[in-house]
Design a protein around this motif. Structure first.
Motif, PDB file in Angstrom:
ATOM      1  N   ARG A 181     -12.455   1.319  -5.099  1.00 27.38           N
ATOM      2  CA  ARG A 181     -12.430   0.246  -6.094  1.00 27.38           C
ATOM      3  C   ARG A 181     -13.330  -0.919  -5.670  1.00 27.38           C
ATOM      4  NH1 ARG A 181      -7.254   2.008  -5.216  1.00 27.38           N
ATOM      5  NH2 ARG A 181      -6.029   2.698  -7.013  1.00 27.38           N
ATOM      6  N   GLU A 235       1.651   0.972   0.756  1.00 29.89           N
ATOM      7  CA  GLU A 235       1.608   2.135  -0.129  1.00 29.89           C
ATOM      8  C   GLU A 235       2.083   3.440   0.480  1.00 29.89           C
ATOM      9  OE1 GLU A 235      -2.695   3.925  -0.528  1.00 29.89           O
ATOM     10  OE2 GLU A 235      -2.838   1.746  -0.570  1.00 29.89           O
ATOM     11  N   ARG A 273      -1.308   3.262 -10.139  1.00 34.06           N
ATOM     12  CA  ARG A 273      -2.166   2.337 -10.871  1.00 34.06           C
ATOM     13  C   ARG A 273      -1.303   1.347 -11.653  1.00 34.06           C
ATOM     14  NH1 ARG A 273      -5.680   6.049 -14.635  1.00 34.06           N
ATOM     15  NH2 ARG A 273      -5.821   7.160 -12.653  1.00 34.06           N
ATOM     16  N   GLU A 285      -7.264  -8.195 -10.675  1.00 30.16           N
ATOM     17  CA  GLU A 285      -6.275  -7.460 -11.449  1.00 30.16           C
ATOM     18  C   GLU A 285      -4.884  -7.610 -10.844  1.00 30.16           C
ATOM     19  OE1 GLU A 285      -5.770  -2.948 -13.316  1.00 30.16           O
ATOM     20  OE2 GLU A 285      -7.093  -3.281 -11.605  1.00 30.16           O
ATOM     21  N   LEU A 313       1.819   0.731  -7.275  1.00 31.60           N
ATOM     22  CA  LEU A 313       1.245  -0.035  -8.378  1.00 31.60           C
ATOM     23  C   LEU A 313       1.948   0.262  -9.697  1.00 31.60           C
ATOM     24  CD1 LEU A 313      -2.600  -0.092  -7.702  1.00 31.60           C
ATOM     25  CD2 LEU A 313      -0.872  -1.815  -7.159  1.00 31.60           C
ATOM     26  N   ASP A 314       2.442   1.486  -9.860  1.00 30.25           N
ATOM     27  CA  ASP A 314       3.188   1.810 -11.077  1.00 30.25           C
ATOM     28  C   ASP A 314       4.379   0.880 -11.255  1.00 30.25           C
ATOM     29  OD1 ASP A 314       1.408   3.897 -11.009  1.00 30.25           O
ATOM     30  OD2 ASP A 314       2.899   5.483 -11.233  1.00 30.25           O
ATOM     31  N   PHE A 338     -10.451  -5.639  -8.194  1.00 32.53           N
ATOM     32  CA  PHE A 338      -9.103  -5.152  -7.877  1.00 32.53           C
ATOM     33  C   PHE A 338      -8.187  -6.326  -7.545  1.00 32.53           C
ATOM     34  CE2 PHE A 338      -6.461  -2.310  -4.841  1.00 32.53           C
ATOM     35  CZ  PHE A 338      -5.562  -2.015  -5.852  1.00 32.53           C
TER      36      PHE A 338
END
Length: 214
Positions: free
Chosen positions: A88, A8, A43, A96, A60-61, A93
Protein backbone atom coordinates in the motif's frame (compact mmCIF):
# COMPACT_ATOMS: atom_id res chain seq x y z
CA UNK A 1 -1.87 5.53 31.35
CA UNK A 2 -3.50 2.39 29.92
CA UNK A 3 -2.85 1.54 26.25
CA UNK A 4 -4.58 -1.03 24.06
CA UNK A 5 -2.19 -2.32 21.37
CA UNK A 6 -3.70 -4.06 18.34
CA UNK A 7 -1.52 -6.04 15.93
CA UNK A 8 -2.50 -8.03 12.86
CA UNK A 9 -1.01 -11.41 13.77
CA UNK A 10 0.40 -13.48 16.61
CA UNK A 11 4.04 -13.31 15.49
CA UNK A 12 3.80 -9.51 15.68
CA UNK A 13 2.29 -9.87 19.13
CA UNK A 14 5.22 -12.04 20.20
CA UNK A 15 7.73 -9.43 19.08
CA UNK A 16 5.88 -6.49 20.62
CA UNK A 17 5.54 -8.34 23.92
CA UNK A 18 9.34 -8.24 24.13
CA UNK A 19 9.72 -4.64 22.98
CA UNK A 20 6.95 -2.79 24.81
CA UNK A 21 8.50 -3.07 28.30
CA UNK A 22 11.69 -1.50 26.91
CA UNK A 23 9.70 1.49 25.67
CA UNK A 24 6.90 1.82 28.23
CA UNK A 25 8.63 0.41 31.32
CA UNK A 26 7.54 -2.66 33.20
CA UNK A 27 3.83 -3.39 33.27
CA UNK A 28 2.14 -1.18 35.86
CA UNK A 29 5.20 0.99 36.60
CA UNK A 30 3.25 3.21 36.04
CA UNK A 31 1.79 2.46 32.60
CA UNK A 32 -0.30 -0.56 31.67
CA UNK A 33 -1.08 -2.09 28.30
CA UNK A 34 -2.84 -5.00 26.68
CA UNK A 35 -1.74 -6.62 23.44
CA UNK A 36 -4.39 -8.08 21.15
CA UNK A 37 -3.41 -10.13 18.10
CA UNK A 38 -5.71 -10.68 15.16
CA UNK A 39 -5.67 -13.29 12.41
CA UNK A 40 -4.86 -11.09 9.46
CA UNK A 41 -5.08 -7.52 8.26
CA UNK A 42 -8.22 -7.57 6.06
CA UNK A 43 -9.57 -4.28 4.76
CA UNK A 44 -11.54 -1.31 6.06
CA UNK A 45 -15.20 -1.97 5.24
CA UNK A 46 -17.05 0.39 2.86
CA UNK A 47 -19.07 2.93 4.78
CA UNK A 48 -17.07 2.05 7.91
CA UNK A 49 -19.71 -0.49 8.89
CA UNK A 50 -18.20 -3.76 10.07
CA UNK A 51 -20.26 -6.61 8.65
CA UNK A 52 -17.63 -9.34 8.99
CA UNK A 53 -17.89 -11.99 11.68
CA UNK A 54 -16.06 -10.70 14.81
CA UNK A 55 -15.14 -14.29 15.66
CA UNK A 56 -12.85 -14.41 12.62
CA UNK A 57 -10.68 -11.68 14.20
CA UNK A 58 -9.57 -9.86 11.04
CA UNK A 59 -8.22 -6.51 12.19
CA UNK A 60 -9.23 -3.92 9.58
CA UNK A 61 -12.59 -5.60 9.02
CA UNK A 62 -13.37 -4.90 12.67
CA UNK A 63 -11.50 -1.61 13.11
CA UNK A 64 -14.52 0.77 12.99
CA UNK A 65 -16.38 -1.31 15.57
CA UNK A 66 -13.29 -1.63 17.76
CA UNK A 67 -12.48 2.08 17.79
CA UNK A 68 -16.11 3.01 18.44
CA UNK A 69 -16.04 0.69 21.43
CA UNK A 70 -12.75 2.03 22.75
CA UNK A 71 -14.00 5.59 22.44
CA UNK A 72 -16.86 4.75 24.79
CA UNK A 73 -14.83 2.68 27.28
CA UNK A 74 -13.59 4.41 30.45
CA UNK A 75 -10.02 3.72 31.50
CA UNK A 76 -8.55 3.36 28.01
CA UNK A 77 -6.22 6.29 27.48
CA UNK A 78 -4.86 5.37 24.06
CA UNK A 79 -5.14 2.81 21.29
CA UNK A 80 -2.10 1.86 19.21
CA UNK A 81 -2.68 -0.04 15.96
CA UNK A 82 0.38 -1.68 14.37
CA UNK A 83 0.06 -2.85 10.76
CA UNK A 84 2.15 -3.95 7.80
CA UNK A 85 1.83 -1.68 4.81
CA UNK A 86 2.43 -4.58 2.40
CA UNK A 87 2.27 -2.86 -1.01
CA UNK A 88 0.00 0.00 0.00
CA UNK A 89 0.92 3.66 -0.37
CA UNK A 90 1.87 4.65 3.19
CA UNK A 91 0.46 8.18 3.15
CA UNK A 92 -2.85 7.14 1.63
CA UNK A 93 -3.15 4.17 4.00
CA UNK A 94 -2.50 6.35 7.05
CA UNK A 95 -5.04 8.90 5.88
CA UNK A 96 -7.63 6.16 5.46
CA UNK A 97 -6.90 4.75 8.91
CA UNK A 98 -7.06 8.14 10.60
CA UNK A 99 -10.38 8.90 8.94
CA UNK A 100 -11.85 5.84 10.67
CA UNK A 101 -10.76 7.11 14.08
CA UNK A 102 -12.00 10.64 13.39
CA UNK A 103 -15.49 9.42 12.57
CA UNK A 104 -15.90 7.80 15.98
CA UNK A 105 -17.97 9.70 18.51
CA UNK A 106 -16.32 10.01 20.92
CA UNK A 107 -13.04 9.36 19.13
CA UNK A 108 -10.42 7.42 21.10
CA UNK A 109 -6.85 8.70 21.31
CA UNK A 110 -5.53 6.54 18.48
CA UNK A 111 -2.04 6.17 17.05
CA UNK A 112 -1.38 4.15 13.90
CA UNK A 113 2.10 2.79 13.22
CA UNK A 114 3.11 1.03 10.02
CA UNK A 115 5.89 -1.46 9.32
CA UNK A 116 7.21 -0.92 5.80
CA UNK A 117 6.66 -3.29 3.97
CA UNK A 118 6.36 -5.90 6.71
CA UNK A 119 7.43 -6.24 10.33
CA UNK A 120 10.40 -8.28 9.15
CA UNK A 121 11.87 -4.90 8.11
CA UNK A 122 12.35 -4.22 11.82
CA UNK A 123 14.49 -7.35 12.19
CA UNK A 124 16.51 -6.38 9.13
CA UNK A 125 16.96 -2.93 10.66
CA UNK A 126 18.99 -4.47 13.48
CA UNK A 127 21.60 -6.53 11.68
CA UNK A 128 23.58 -7.21 14.86
CA UNK A 129 20.51 -8.73 16.53
CA UNK A 130 19.74 -10.77 13.44
CA UNK A 131 23.27 -12.16 13.26
CA UNK A 132 23.30 -12.92 16.98
CA UNK A 133 20.17 -14.98 16.47
CA UNK A 134 21.30 -16.50 13.15
CA UNK A 135 25.11 -16.47 12.98
CA UNK A 136 25.08 -18.43 9.70
CA UNK A 137 22.78 -15.98 7.93
CA UNK A 138 23.81 -15.30 4.34
CA UNK A 139 25.47 -11.89 4.40
CA UNK A 140 25.26 -11.51 0.64
CA UNK A 141 21.47 -11.74 0.86
CA UNK A 142 21.31 -9.24 3.72
CA UNK A 143 23.54 -6.89 1.74
CA UNK A 144 20.93 -6.73 -1.03
CA UNK A 145 18.30 -5.30 1.28
CA UNK A 146 17.43 -1.61 1.08
CA UNK A 147 15.90 -0.65 4.40
CA UNK A 148 12.11 -0.31 4.45
CA UNK A 149 11.86 -1.03 0.75
CA UNK A 150 8.98 -2.88 -0.89
CA UNK A 151 10.88 -5.93 -2.03
CA UNK A 152 9.27 -9.02 -0.55
CA UNK A 153 10.73 -8.40 2.91
CA UNK A 154 9.89 -11.64 4.67
CA UNK A 155 11.02 -13.62 1.66
CA UNK A 156 14.40 -11.87 1.68
CA UNK A 157 14.84 -12.59 5.38
CA UNK A 158 13.87 -16.21 4.77
CA UNK A 159 16.42 -16.46 1.96
CA UNK A 160 19.06 -15.22 4.39
CA UNK A 161 18.34 -17.41 7.41
CA UNK A 162 16.25 -20.44 6.41
CA UNK A 163 17.58 -23.54 4.66
CA UNK A 164 15.98 -23.57 1.24
CA UNK A 165 14.84 -19.96 1.65
CA UNK A 166 11.40 -18.57 0.98
CA UNK A 167 10.78 -21.05 -1.82
CA UNK A 168 10.97 -23.97 0.61
CA UNK A 169 8.61 -22.26 3.07
CA UNK A 170 6.08 -21.47 0.34
CA UNK A 171 6.26 -25.03 -0.99
CA UNK A 172 5.55 -26.44 2.48
CA UNK A 173 2.63 -24.02 2.94
CA UNK A 174 0.75 -23.27 6.11
CA UNK A 175 1.46 -23.59 9.02
CA UNK A 176 5.22 -23.49 8.39
CA UNK A 177 5.28 -19.81 7.37
CA UNK A 178 3.54 -18.82 10.60
CA UNK A 179 5.84 -21.01 12.66
CA UNK A 180 8.93 -19.50 11.04
CA UNK A 181 7.73 -15.95 11.76
CA UNK A 182 7.14 -16.90 15.40
CA UNK A 183 10.66 -18.31 15.52
CA UNK A 184 12.09 -15.04 14.21
CA UNK A 185 10.27 -13.09 16.92
CA UNK A 186 11.51 -15.48 19.61
CA UNK A 187 15.12 -15.57 18.42
CA UNK A 188 15.79 -12.05 17.12
CA UNK A 189 13.58 -10.04 19.49
CA UNK A 190 15.69 -10.54 22.65
CA UNK A 191 18.80 -9.17 20.92
CA UNK A 192 17.20 -6.06 19.42
CA UNK A 193 18.67 -2.69 20.35
CA UNK A 194 15.80 -0.23 20.19
CA UNK A 195 18.07 2.80 19.78
CA UNK A 196 20.18 1.37 16.98
CA UNK A 197 17.62 0.20 14.47
CA UNK A 198 18.06 1.34 10.87
CA UNK A 199 14.36 0.98 10.01
CA UNK A 200 12.64 4.38 9.78
CA UNK A 201 9.26 2.76 10.38
CA UNK A 202 10.58 1.12 13.54
CA UNK A 203 11.90 4.48 14.72
CA UNK A 204 8.47 6.02 14.24
CA UNK A 205 6.90 3.19 16.22
CA UNK A 206 9.42 3.49 19.08
CA UNK A 207 9.33 7.29 19.25
CA UNK A 208 5.57 7.47 18.88
CA UNK A 209 5.06 5.22 21.90
CA UNK A 210 7.64 7.13 23.92
CA UNK A 211 5.93 10.45 23.11
CA UNK A 212 2.55 8.98 23.97
CA UNK A 213 3.55 8.47 27.60
CA UNK A 214 5.71 11.57 27.99
Amino acid sequence: MHIEVLVEDSSGEKLLAQLLPQILGEQGEPHTWRLKAYKGIGRIPPGLTAKADPAKRILLDQLPRLLQGYGKTPGIDAVVVVLDTDRRDCKAFLQELRSVAKQCDPAPNTMFRLAVEEMEAWYLGDRAALLNAFPRAKREVLDRYVQDSVCGTWELLADAVYAGGAAAIKKAGWPLSGQIKHEWAEKIGPFMNLRQNASPSFGKFRDGLANLIS
